[in-house]
Design an enzyme around this catalytic site. Structure first.
Site, short mmCIF file in Angstrom:
data_model
loop_
_atom_site.label_atom_id
_atom_site.label_comp_id
_atom_site.label_asym_id
_atom_site.label_seq_id
_atom_site.Cartn_x
_atom_site.Cartn_y
_atom_site.Cartn_z
N LYS A 27 6.72 8.86 7.76
CA LYS A 27 6.17 7.80 8.61
C LYS A 27 7.27 7.02 9.32
CE LYS A 27 2.21 7.44 5.55
NZ LYS A 27 1.57 6.66 4.48
N ARG A 76 -1.03 -6.08 13.57
CA ARG A 76 -1.03 -6.63 12.21
C ARG A 76 0.36 -6.90 11.67
NH1 ARG A 76 -5.22 -3.34 8.49
NH2 ARG A 76 -4.65 -4.87 6.94
N ARG A 97 4.26 10.77 -13.93
CA ARG A 97 3.19 9.82 -13.62
C ARG A 97 1.87 10.31 -14.19
NH1 ARG A 97 7.05 9.75 -10.39
NH2 ARG A 97 7.86 7.87 -9.40
N ARG A 136 -7.40 2.25 -2.70
CA ARG A 136 -7.68 2.62 -1.32
C ARG A 136 -9.06 3.27 -1.21
NH1 ARG A 136 -3.04 3.17 1.50
NH2 ARG A 136 -4.40 2.84 3.28
#
Length: 279
Positions: free
Chosen positions: A59, A117, A158, A264
């Site tokens: 990103k 934002r 994890r 989410r």
DNA sequence: TCCTATGTTGTATG
DNA sequence: ACATACAACATAGG
């Protein structure tokens, strides 16, 4: 909004300015997007520089500029949730969300970064070497380093994390965001709330393969597009059905579920992705 | 008015 | 030290 392929699409918006000189820089230094950025240096150094090249990874985007004195300047941009790049005629009206404007006056063009934002980030550095934050970026999903074993090891560490949340972690899945994570899990047939540690080796292999496939196809369809707006993937992707209640699974026709997983909004097909109900 | 939003990070807790 | 969960950030639109 943007994930991997949309970031690549957005990066290319500034391509008309490549090789051309920046004659003026307008920087709204009070905007949150410049937190931690030396705004004064940006204002001072960018003027007179040429935009030489750009790259996207996950990103993140990195733009390389060449100052008049030959120094290399690095502009990093993260688009956050609502960021975008555009090209406009010099003198076009400036909107509230336009935080950075590079005027290329010799061409009558302005390169604009806007972000309503302000979850996005701008970085600016000087020096011959790529900035450390860029050099240390995670291996891309289409690279050899992104191996099944690397994913398996990540999941072992994890074990209690919902796999949906793990897919959003940029240090292992750079560029994957909310819709890509759902797309990958839907294709792999894995319920998003499953814990990483309970996935069978074969499921991890499938997830790895689908992550590769979704990234590759999204880059082909969205990243390479030459349209004004980025195109949507085809109707046989979950993407086209995941945004509102009442959508149906493009493979089974069953009603899709939408609940919060890992903080989410998450969409999945109960028939393709069996697992525990989410509260 | 209330709820949602394609993202990250700081902080608290285990 | 590491893993996990979640509020907070700031704004627009339905």
């Amino acid at each position: 909004m943007p994930e991997l392929a949309e970031v690549e699409f957005v990066r290319r918006r500034w391509n008309p300015g490549l090789g051309r000189r920046i004659t003026a820089a307008r920087v709204n230094g009070r905007a949150r997007v410049f937190a931690g950025c030396d705004v004064e240096m940006l204002r001072r150094q960018a003027v007179g520089a040429r935009l030489e090249s750009s790259e996207a990874a996950g990103k993140q985007m990195l733009f390389r500029l060449r100052a008049e004195n030959g120094e290399v300047l690095w502009l990093g941009i993260h688009l956050g949730m609502t960021g975008g790049l555009s090209v406009r005629p010099v003198g076009a009206p400036v909107a509230k969300a336009d935080h950075l404007v590079f005027e290329q006056g010799e061409d009558g063009r302005a390169l604009v970064f806007a972000d309503a934002r302000m979850f996005g980030r701008v970085r600016f550095e000087r020096g011959p070497a790529e900035p450390a934050w860029w050099a240390q970026r995670a291996p891309a999903i289409d690279s050899a380093e992104f191996s099944v074993e690397a994913v398996a090891e990540f999941f072992r560490r994890r074990a209690r994390t919902p796999v949906k949340a793990a897919l959003l972690m940029q240090e292992r899945f750079p560029g994957v965001g909310n819709w890509m994570a759902d797309e990958i899990l839907w294709r792999a047939g894995i319920h998003p709330a499953r814990r990483c540690g309970e996935l069978a080796a074969e499921e991890v292999r499938g997830l790895h393969a689908e992550a590769r496939w979704v990234c590759e196809q999204a880059m082909r369809i969205i990243g390479c597009a030459d349209t004004d707006e980025w195109p949507d993937p085809p109707a046989d992707w979950l993407f086209r059905h995941r945004w509102a209640d009442g959508g149906r699974c493009p493979r089974t026709g069953c009603l899709l579920r939408r609940e919060s997983v890992g903080g989410r909004t998450t969409c999945w097909s109960p028939l393709r992705q069996p697992g525990e109900d989410v509260s």
